[in-house]
Design an enzyme around this catalytic site. Structure first.
Site, PDB file in Angstrom:
ATOM      1  N   VAL A   1      -5.167  -2.022   0.670  1.00 38.03           N
ATOM      2  CA  VAL A   1      -6.515  -2.272   0.176  1.00 38.03           C
ATOM      3  C   VAL A   1      -6.811  -3.775   0.248  1.00 38.03           C
ATOM      4  O   VAL A   1      -5.950  -4.610  -0.054  1.00 38.03           O
ATOM      5  CB  VAL A   1      -6.690  -1.739  -1.265  1.00 38.03           C
ATOM      6  CG1 VAL A   1      -5.737  -2.407  -2.231  1.00 38.03           C
ATOM      7  CG2 VAL A   1      -8.121  -1.885  -1.738  1.00 38.03           C
TER       8      VAL A   1
ATOM      9  N   GLY B   1       0.258   0.405  -0.635  1.00 38.56           N
ATOM     10  CA  GLY B   1       1.026   1.543  -1.112  1.00 38.56           C
ATOM     11  C   GLY B   1       1.581   2.331   0.042  1.00 38.56           C
ATOM     12  O   GLY B   1       1.543   1.905   1.205  1.00 38.56           O
ATOM     13  N   GLY B   2       2.103   3.508  -0.263  1.00 45.75           N
ATOM     14  CA  GLY B   2       2.711   4.325   0.756  1.00 45.75           C
ATOM     15  C   GLY B   2       1.714   4.902   1.740  1.00 45.75           C
ATOM     16  O   GLY B   2       2.088   5.316   2.841  1.00 45.75           O
ATOM     17  N   MET B   3       0.422   4.967   1.370  1.00 41.27           N
ATOM     18  CA  MET B   3      -0.573   5.603   2.221  1.00 41.27           C
ATOM     19  C   MET B   3      -1.568   4.622   2.841  1.00 41.27           C
ATOM     20  O   MET B   3      -2.128   4.909   3.894  1.00 41.27           O
ATOM     21  CB  MET B   3      -1.360   6.633   1.406  1.00 41.27           C
ATOM     22  CG  MET B   3      -0.514   7.790   0.922  1.00 41.27           C
ATOM     23  SD  MET B   3       0.039   8.815   2.280  1.00 41.27           S
ATOM     24  CE  MET B   3       1.319   9.764   1.462  1.00 41.27           C
TER      25      MET B   3
ATOM     26  N   ASP C   1      -2.310  12.726  -6.452  1.00 45.33           N
ATOM     27  CA  ASP C   1      -1.562  11.482  -6.687  1.00 45.33           C
ATOM     28  C   ASP C   1      -2.080  10.766  -7.938  1.00 45.33           C
ATOM     29  O   ASP C   1      -2.336   9.559  -7.918  1.00 45.33           O
ATOM     30  CB  ASP C   1      -1.656  10.566  -5.462  1.00 45.33           C
ATOM     31  CG  ASP C   1      -0.581   9.475  -5.469  1.00 45.33           C
ATOM     32  OD1 ASP C   1       0.418   9.626  -6.189  1.00 45.33           O
ATOM     33  OD2 ASP C   1      -0.751   8.474  -4.748  1.00 45.33           O
TER      34      ASP C   1
ATOM     35  N   LYS D   1     -10.210   0.213   1.776  1.00 42.39           N
ATOM     36  CA  LYS D   1      -8.896   0.836   1.846  1.00 42.39           C
ATOM     37  C   LYS D   1      -8.664   1.334   3.265  1.00 42.39           C
ATOM     38  O   LYS D   1      -9.443   2.119   3.799  1.00 42.39           O
ATOM     39  CB  LYS D   1      -8.801   1.998   0.863  1.00 42.39           C
ATOM     40  CG  LYS D   1      -7.378   2.400   0.535  1.00 42.39           C
ATOM     41  CD  LYS D   1      -7.225   2.764  -0.931  1.00 42.39           C
ATOM     42  CE  LYS D   1      -5.783   2.806  -1.351  1.00 42.39           C
ATOM     43  NZ  LYS D   1      -5.616   3.013  -2.795  1.00 42.39           N
TER      44      LYS D   1
ATOM     45  N   GLY E   1      -3.491  -5.155  -2.372  1.00 46.43           N
ATOM     46  CA  GLY E   1      -2.292  -4.387  -2.637  1.00 46.43           C
ATOM     47  C   GLY E   1      -2.028  -3.402  -1.518  1.00 46.43           C
ATOM     48  O   GLY E   1      -2.883  -3.140  -0.665  1.00 46.43           O
TER      49      GLY E   1
END
Length: 883
Positions: free
Chosen positions: A30, A25-27, A138, A45, A23
């Site tokens: 992974v 995400g914005g940061m 978060d 990650k 997956g």
């Protein structure tokens, strides 16, 4: 240089073998990897390059040591971290399970005891991290993993390193946190974020576990943040009555706007959820279920003391704000107005209810449904007193006289007025399907008498109506929603196209047929203090406006981020007078889908509550076509739901306002038409397109109900000359033309064919209100009335208002109060229709019906706990200074 995945694989090959991406995400992204040294699966990650550049390798490796020392049973441990070929990464165990997001998506609402347990486990993890100097920043369902049913909080690896990056984070345009779970101080960009920000986020997650959606939603991140800053969430117990009051109190204290008003620690929040500690008395003066929106001001913390006001106090505010002798004395203040006491709720804007402030701002008029009666009400803002206006049953599109002494409205196919002092109701002119009116100081009423007509004028005392506007050439063009400007001669109105549901706001003059464009956005409008108000993308906007030469200038500014809208009628539910603005927020979307057995009066859930617009059961009773929206958007997709396995399968991938859906008799084909499409598509079970049928513009289209033998289908279309008509299309040859089966000057709609194939039930407003009729097939030559006191007229979705019993001897239908009714039907030598009777034990608020082969009904119905109040904003100009 190698592409990024290959570079990353090469950089880590000595320690980890990357297998696949899990997956992004914005940061970070992974990956699933194999740990060479320990021969185990791990999750690697990798920070985004721009974030890695901001943090820097030295800072990252230094700060992550603190995270590596977090050892807690509900924190996902850190195995390793490092820098390789410019990449910054850290390694965690690979958890073979699901995230909390996955579970919420599957179950929608968790059992209360599970939600409380998981929230307490996360609270324990957060408290431990906070005591070690780490703020997560978060917390969201995606970052809470479920392993053997217990919570594991992930992503502490980024939190501390990002928190020390300081202002350089802003330069990248990135911020840690997700809008749905961001605390107000985090949304404001405060540099110092403390433990109470994580408490707020966990409060949001707990709220979502209990009711199925976060406390604040919206179509964009900006809209969500605006609600975080200015509104308060709806009561948990109003949405789910079995939530213990102590749990609700704890969640709402965690969600307080001011950090100082929240729990001092995550441990305190967890204790309060478990009943081990007091949640405090912060809600002592706030009645449960009526928490009002917090007021925006020059700084959000300065207005929180005005977060709730009784209706009587609004009268004082209104008097001050409408006084023209000086500038407004206060910041923008907000308060909620509930529906009248008793079994009442505000009528939906889709059923043509528009809230209307009186010209002096002292009262508000609205349509409410109370104890089975839909009528016009007036509420005094100075006292809070509300009264139903006798003689206004089934009123739509109310509008005030210039002096505030009377109200105009439409009912029973007529334009009417009621004088408030005497209660006298007068019939003024024909208006089969009224679409809005306006009343000037000279006693002229400007109104739209039907869907596809120009505007007319008539004296407020009655008389012969006269045409005011000229429709452009072409069918399905509408003039509606007139609004007089201050001089009483110029007016604004909507010109819309039924074919594309597009339009514009035009300006006209009573002394001329000439018009000119003012806005490209079709919407009901209001003018106040130099600004024109209108609705765009579900929000209320204000734009500088000159009423003398009607035209806009400058930029439009969003004043309210989200209101109840119905784009099919160009409507947004708001009104503005001087410094007052009143609106109704987006309606709670969750509905119940239940099985109901009329014989035994038993009711059992068919699914978890959700944002369902319509439901159509397959002939074998095993699958349901559901028009389903989402928590993030009012737009919908079509889904196939299987009650036996509680599984959902998305049928469409292009969200629209609504979908018309119908099963073929054998369950092998599905008719699908989106609100904006001019074509109905016939799909196979595996989504292959088998045929298409052209529709006459948008709307429900030619296939609403399939004949039992599959030979033809009935639907409806809307044209200017005869309104809504029932159509028939042959299914023998793909693409067959659509023919009119039954058309009159009245509207006929919503056909449902009986199992015998010899009769069809439908709606007609030929009597002046919507009623149920039955006609014969195939000739449509004979018509029998069924209902006697009105039928469902809620605007909105292509949901079936009827269901035939399997033998065709009983017709179930939804009456005007959304109750379940039944009438016996005997086809015999001559058809006989029995007197309708209410079905005892059935739920309230029904919006659609569908029949199973065993005689059970699949019923879609609203829950009154989702009732949405009106919001009154005093001194709305103060909001413009913050934009």
């Amino acid at each position: 240089m190698l592409p990024t995945p290959d570079r990353l694989t090469a950089a880590l090959i000595d320690r980890y073998v990357l297998e696949r991406e899990l997956g992004a995400g914005g940061m970070a992204t992974v990956y699933l990897a194999q740990d060479r040294k320990h021969d185990r699966k791990v999750a690697v990650k990798v920070l985004r390059p721009e974030l890695a550049a901001v943090i820097g390798a030295d800072r990252f490796l230094s700060e992550i040591k603190t995270t590596a020392n977090l050892q807690h049973p509900h924190i996902l441990p850190l195995f390793d971290s490092g820098a390789a070929d410019g990449f910054l990464f850290y390694v965690m165990p690979y958890v073979e399970g699901v995230s909390l997001r996955d579970r919420i998506a599957r179950e929608h609402q968790l059992p209360v005891e599970d939600a409380v347990r998981l929230a307490r486990e996360v609270a324990g993890a957060l408290d431990y991290a906070h005591r070690h100097g780490v703020i997560h920043r978060d917390i969201k369902p995606e970052n809470i993993l479920l392993h053997d049913g217990s919570a594991l909080v992930a992503d502490f690896g980024i939190a501390l390193a990002v928190s020390t990056a300081g202002s350089r984070m802003t330069e990248t345009g990135m911020s840690l946190g997700t809008p749905h779970y961001m605390s107000p101080e985090q949304a404001m960009g405060e540099r110092e974020i403390g433990p109470r920000s994580d408490v707020y986020a966990l409060g949001c997650v707990t709220y979502e576990m209990l009711v199925g959606e976060p406390p604040f939603t919206g179509p964009t991140a900006q809209a969500i943040i605006a609600r975080v800053m200015t509104e308060e969430p709806r009561s948990l117990t109003m949405q789910r009555k079995y939530v213990p009051p102590a749990v609700e109190d704890a969640v709402f204290r965690a969600l307080e706007k001011l950090p100082a008003d929240r729990f001092a620690s995550a441990a305190e929040f967890g204790a309060a959820l478990g009943g081990d500690g007091a949640s405090g008395a912060t809600r002592a003066t706030r009645p449960r279920g009526s928490r009002a929106a917090a007021a925006p001001a020059s700084r959000w913390v300065g207005a929180l003391r005005w977060a709730w006001m009784p209706a009587a106090a609004l009268g004082v505010m209104a008097g001050l704000l409408l006084h023209r002798g000086g500038p407004p004395p206060a910041p923008a203040l907000r308060a909620s107005l509930l529906a009248p006491a008793g079994a009442c709720d505000f009528a939906d804007v889709g059923s043509s209810n528009l809230v209307q402030l009186s010209p002096d701002g002292s009262s508000v008029a609205f349509v409410a449904l109370c104890n089975g009666t839909r009528a016009l009400w007036v509420r005094e803002l100075t006292t809070g007193a509300a009264r139903q206006l006798t003689g206004t049953v089934n009123a739509i599109y109310p509008f005030w006289s210039h002096d505030g002494a009377s109200l105009g409205f439409f009912a029973e196919g007529r334009l009417k007025r009621i004088d408030l002092a005497s209660g006298t109701v007068r019939d003024l002119a024909p208006a089969l399907n009224g679409r809005g009116g306006a009343w000037n100081a000279d006693g002229v009423i400007l109104y739209a008498p039907d869907v596809f007509t120009p505007l007319y004028r008539v004296s407020a005392s009655g008389g012969t109506p006269q045409v005011v506007t000229v429709l452009p050439r072409g069918d399905q063009v509408t003039h509606r929603l007139p609004y007089f400007l201050p001089d009483g001669h110029h007016f604004l109105f909507v010109e819309g196209s039924g074919k594309a549901r597009e339009g514009q706001v035009l300006a006209g003059d009573l002394g001329s047929r000439d018009t000119h464009r003012v806005l490209d956005q079709p919407s009901n409008i209001a003018f106040s203090r130099g600004y024109l108000f209108f609705v765009r993308d579900g929000a209320v906007f204000a734009q500088p406006f000159s009423p003398d030469r009607p035209s806009v200038s400058g930029n439009a500014v969003a004043v309210v981020p989200g209101i109840e809208t119905w784009p099919f009628k160009y409507l947004g539910n708001f009104s503005v007078v001087e410094g007052l603005l009143v609106y109704r927020g987006p309606r709670g979307q969750d509905r119940q889908m239940d099985w109901f057995d009329p014989a035994t009066r038993t009711q059992t859930p068919a699914s978890a509550p959700g944002p369902y617009l319509s439901a159509d059961l397959s002939s074998d009773g095993k699958r349901v076509l559901v028009d389903r929206a989402s928590a993030e958007s009012p737009l919908a997709d079509a889904w196939i739901y299987t009650p036996a396995t509680e599984s959902w399968d998305r049928l469409t991938t292009k969200p629209d306002q609504s979908y018309t859906l119908a099963w073929s008799p054998d369950g092998t084909r599905i008719a699908v038409k989106s609100a904006n499409d001019s074509v109905t598509h016939i799909l196979s079970a595996d989504r292959r397109e088998l045929a298409t049928y052209s529709a006459y513009g948008p709307g429900v289209g030619p296939i609403e109900t399939w004949a039992p033998n599959g030979a033809f289908a009935l639907g409806s279309r809307q044209v200017g000359s005869t309104g809504i008509d029932i159509t028939r299309v042959s299914l023998a040859a793909p693409g067959s033309p659509v023919e009119v089966l039954y058309a009159t000057p009245a509207d006929e709609s919503s056909p449902v064919i009986a199992p015998t194939g010899k009769l069809v039930a439908y709606l007609s407003n030929q009597s002046g209100r919507s009623e149920v009729y039955v006609m014969d097939l195939p000739d449509a030559a004979v018509h029998w009335p069924v209902s006697q006191e009105g039928a469902l007229t809620e605007g909105g979705n292509a949901a079936a208002p009827f269901a035939w019993s399997p033998d065709g001897h009983t017709l179930y239908f939804i009456d005007a109060t959304r109750q379940l009714m039944a009438a016996s039907i005997s086809e015999g030598p001559s058809l006989a229709v029995g007197k309708p009777a209410r079905v005892r034990g059935a739920p309230d608020g029904i919006v659609s019906l569908s029949m199973a082969p065993d005689g059970r009904l699949l019923i879609l119905h609203d829950d009154r706990r989702n009732a949405v109040p009106l919001t009154v904003v005093a001194n709305w100009p103060a909001t413009l200074s913050q934009k």
